[in-house]
Design a protein around this motif. Structure first.
Motif, PDB file in Angstrom:
ATOM      1  N   VAL A   1      -3.562   6.273  -0.752  1.00 27.23           N
ATOM      2  CA  VAL A   1      -3.078   6.564  -2.104  1.00 27.23           C
ATOM      3  C   VAL A   1      -1.561   6.436  -2.171  1.00 27.23           C
ATOM      4  O   VAL A   1      -1.010   5.785  -3.075  1.00 27.23           O
ATOM      5  CB  VAL A   1      -3.523   7.974  -2.537  1.00 27.23           C
ATOM      6  N   PHE A   2      -0.870   7.038  -1.206  1.00 24.60           N
ATOM      7  CA  PHE A   2       0.590   6.971  -1.189  1.00 24.60           C
ATOM      8  C   PHE A   2       1.071   5.525  -1.034  1.00 24.60           C
ATOM      9  O   PHE A   2       2.056   5.110  -1.652  1.00 24.60           O
ATOM     10  CB  PHE A   2       1.156   7.822  -0.051  1.00 24.60           C
ATOM     11  N   GLN A   3       0.368   4.748  -0.196  1.00 20.19           N
ATOM     12  CA  GLN A   3       0.784   3.362   0.004  1.00 20.19           C
ATOM     13  C   GLN A   3       0.588   2.550  -1.268  1.00 20.19           C
ATOM     14  O   GLN A   3       1.412   1.681  -1.596  1.00 20.19           O
ATOM     15  CB  GLN A   3      -0.008   2.746   1.168  1.00 20.19           C
ATOM     16  N   GLY A   4      -0.487   2.843  -1.989  1.00 18.42           N
ATOM     17  CA  GLY A   4      -0.703   2.176  -3.264  1.00 18.42           C
ATOM     18  C   GLY A   4       0.440   2.438  -4.233  1.00 18.42           C
ATOM     19  O   GLY A   4       0.898   1.529  -4.949  1.00 18.42           O
ATOM     20  N   LEU A   5       0.928   3.692  -4.240  1.00 14.03           N
ATOM     21  CA  LEU A   5       2.070   4.033  -5.083  1.00 14.03           C
ATOM     22  C   LEU A   5       3.314   3.263  -4.648  1.00 14.03           C
ATOM     23  O   LEU A   5       4.050   2.705  -5.474  1.00 14.03           O
ATOM     24  CB  LEU A   5       2.333   5.545  -5.018  1.00 14.03           C
ATOM     25  N   CYS A   6       3.553   3.229  -3.334  1.00 11.04           N
ATOM     26  CA  CYS A   6       4.760   2.576  -2.814  1.00 11.04           C
ATOM     27  C   CYS A   6       4.793   1.092  -3.138  1.00 11.04           C
ATOM     28  O   CYS A   6       5.835   0.543  -3.512  1.00 11.04           O
ATOM     29  CB  CYS A   6       4.859   2.782  -1.300  1.00 11.04           C
ATOM     30  N   HIS A   7       3.652   0.420  -2.969  1.00 13.74           N
ATOM     31  CA  HIS A   7       3.624  -1.021  -3.210  1.00 13.74           C
ATOM     32  C   HIS A   7       3.873  -1.384  -4.668  1.00 13.74           C
ATOM     33  O   HIS A   7       4.174  -2.546  -4.978  1.00 13.74           O
ATOM     34  CB  HIS A   7       2.268  -1.593  -2.759  1.00 13.74           C
ATOM     35  N   ASN A   8       3.763  -0.411  -5.566  1.00 11.40           N
ATOM     36  CA  ASN A   8       3.978  -0.671  -6.985  1.00 11.40           C
ATOM     37  C   ASN A   8       5.314  -0.127  -7.496  1.00 11.40           C
ATOM     38  O   ASN A   8       5.536  -0.100  -8.708  1.00 11.40           O
ATOM     39  CB  ASN A   8       2.824  -0.073  -7.799  1.00 11.40           C
ATOM     40  N   GLU A   9       6.174   0.298  -6.568  1.00 10.36           N
ATOM     41  CA  GLU A   9       7.492   0.790  -6.949  1.00 10.36           C
ATOM     42  C   GLU A   9       8.531  -0.326  -6.850  1.00 10.36           C
ATOM     43  O   GLU A   9       8.533  -1.091  -5.879  1.00 10.36           O
ATOM     44  CB  GLU A   9       7.915   1.943  -6.040  1.00 10.36           C
TER      45      GLU A   9
ATOM     46  N   LEU B   1       7.708  10.690  -0.321  1.00 13.02           N
ATOM     47  CA  LEU B   1       6.295  10.574   0.031  1.00 13.02           C
ATOM     48  C   LEU B   1       6.094  10.640   1.546  1.00 13.02           C
ATOM     49  O   LEU B   1       5.113  11.225   2.025  1.00 13.02           O
ATOM     50  CB  LEU B   1       5.715   9.272  -0.522  1.00 13.02           C
TER      51      LEU B   1
ATOM     52  N   LYS C   1      12.022   7.251  -3.348  1.00 10.56           N
ATOM     53  CA  LYS C   1      10.660   7.706  -3.650  1.00 10.56           C
ATOM     54  C   LYS C   1       9.770   7.641  -2.404  1.00 10.56           C
ATOM     55  O   LYS C   1       8.981   8.552  -2.145  1.00 10.56           O
ATOM     56  CB  LYS C   1      10.064   6.881  -4.795  1.00 10.56           C
TER      57      LYS C   1
ATOM     58  N   HIS D   1      10.378  -0.809  -3.524  1.00 10.91           N
ATOM     59  CA  HIS D   1       9.702  -1.535  -2.439  1.00 10.91           C
ATOM     60  C   HIS D   1      10.066  -3.016  -2.497  1.00 10.91           C
ATOM     61  O   HIS D   1      10.440  -3.620  -1.483  1.00 10.91           O
ATOM     62  CB  HIS D   1       8.192  -1.352  -2.552  1.00 10.91           C
TER      63      HIS D   1
END
Length: 272
Positions: free
Chosen positions: A247-255, A225, A221, A258
């Motif tokens: 925004v993308f980093q926020g998504l990554c940290h919640n995957e 991104l 993922k 990660h």
């Protein structure tokens, strides 16, 4: 082992699609016409694969190569001579065929979310050269040749090649290659910045797959991104770009991927 995915593979006419792990390989398979992009179903096949990739989470990298001696000869010159096929009709009709035909290819490939590697096995001429330039990375066989040869035929790069080439190597170099119409070998293509690496013909696919495997091993993922971010980077002002990064980093940290990657890194550090 090939990952399972509910998204069915597209049915192709003039190309082959193979899966190995998280890597998809698309082989242009009209060697009888040197993989010409007009007068064949190759554009339809490329567009179908591009659209499928964005629905298929099991794939992280696409490799494009050609069957036979050529990567792609571009447009069918015999059709041009006879004013047939994609080149028939008055100016408005030809323009509409371009929009509904080959111009779907750059739009579809530009929207692909996974990294694309072009393994250029032989001549990539005209629209075939442009197809290679639509990839993110290019590996070339020593047998490869490259040419933005449209002007030699009294036409312009109608598939968007002038847009891609100057972003790849700068306006001045792109201008010279486009206006001269000269064909360059793989070594000059590497020196110019078109090609990342040059290999012996028999080593081309092994090297392309090695590079693809390295990318495919990354968290999938975040890889998609990151590619999207790289594409946006040349088109956005810095403040807007940084907002998108946040925004993308926020998504990554919640995957979950990660946290899995962080745990693996901590475990590796503990062993050192």
């Amino acid at each position: 082992m090939t990952p399972t995915n509910a998204t069915p593979r597209p049915e192709l006419t003039d190309a082959r699609l193979e899966l190995e792990g998280r890597i998809a390989t698309l082989t242009l398979a009209r060697h009888d016409v040197r993989n010409a992009l007009t007068g064949t179903a190759l554009v339809d096949d490329i567009v179908a694969v591009a659209e499928w990739l964005n629905r298929c989470d099991a794939v992280s990298v696409l490799v494009i190569t050609g069957d036979g001696s050529a990567f792609s000869a571009g447009g069918n010159v015999k059709d041009m001579a006879s004013r047939g096929g994609d080149f028939a009709g008055d100016p408005a009709e030809v323009a509409e065929r371009y929009r509904r035909g080959i111009q779907r290819m750059p739009l579809a490939l530009d929207a692909v979310e996974v990294p694309i590697i072009a393994a250029v096995n032989g001549p990539a001429i005209g629209a075939g050269f442009d197809l290679a330039n639509m990839a993110d990375l290019r590996i070339a066989s020593r047998k490869a040749k490259f040419g933005e040869t449209f002007l030699n035929l009294g036409i312009i790069p109608g598939d968007g090649g002038a847009w891609y080439l100057q972003r790849l190597i700068g306006y001045q170099r792109a201008f010279e290659l486009t206006l001269s119409g000269r064909v360059i070998d793989a070594e000059e293509a590497k020196q110019t910045g078109i090609v990342l690496e040059v290999t012996e013909p028999e080593a081309l696919m092994a090297r392309a797959m090695e590079l693809a495997e390295r990318i495919a091993a990354q968290p999938p993922k975040a890889t998609r991104l990151t590619k999207r971010l790289m594409k946006k980077g040349s088109r956005m002002a810095l403040p807007d770009f940084l907002d998108l990064c946040a925004v993308f980093q926020g998504l990554c940290h919640n995957e979950p991927e990660h946290l899995e990657a962080v745990d693996a890194m901590l475990e590796k550090m503990a062993k050192q």
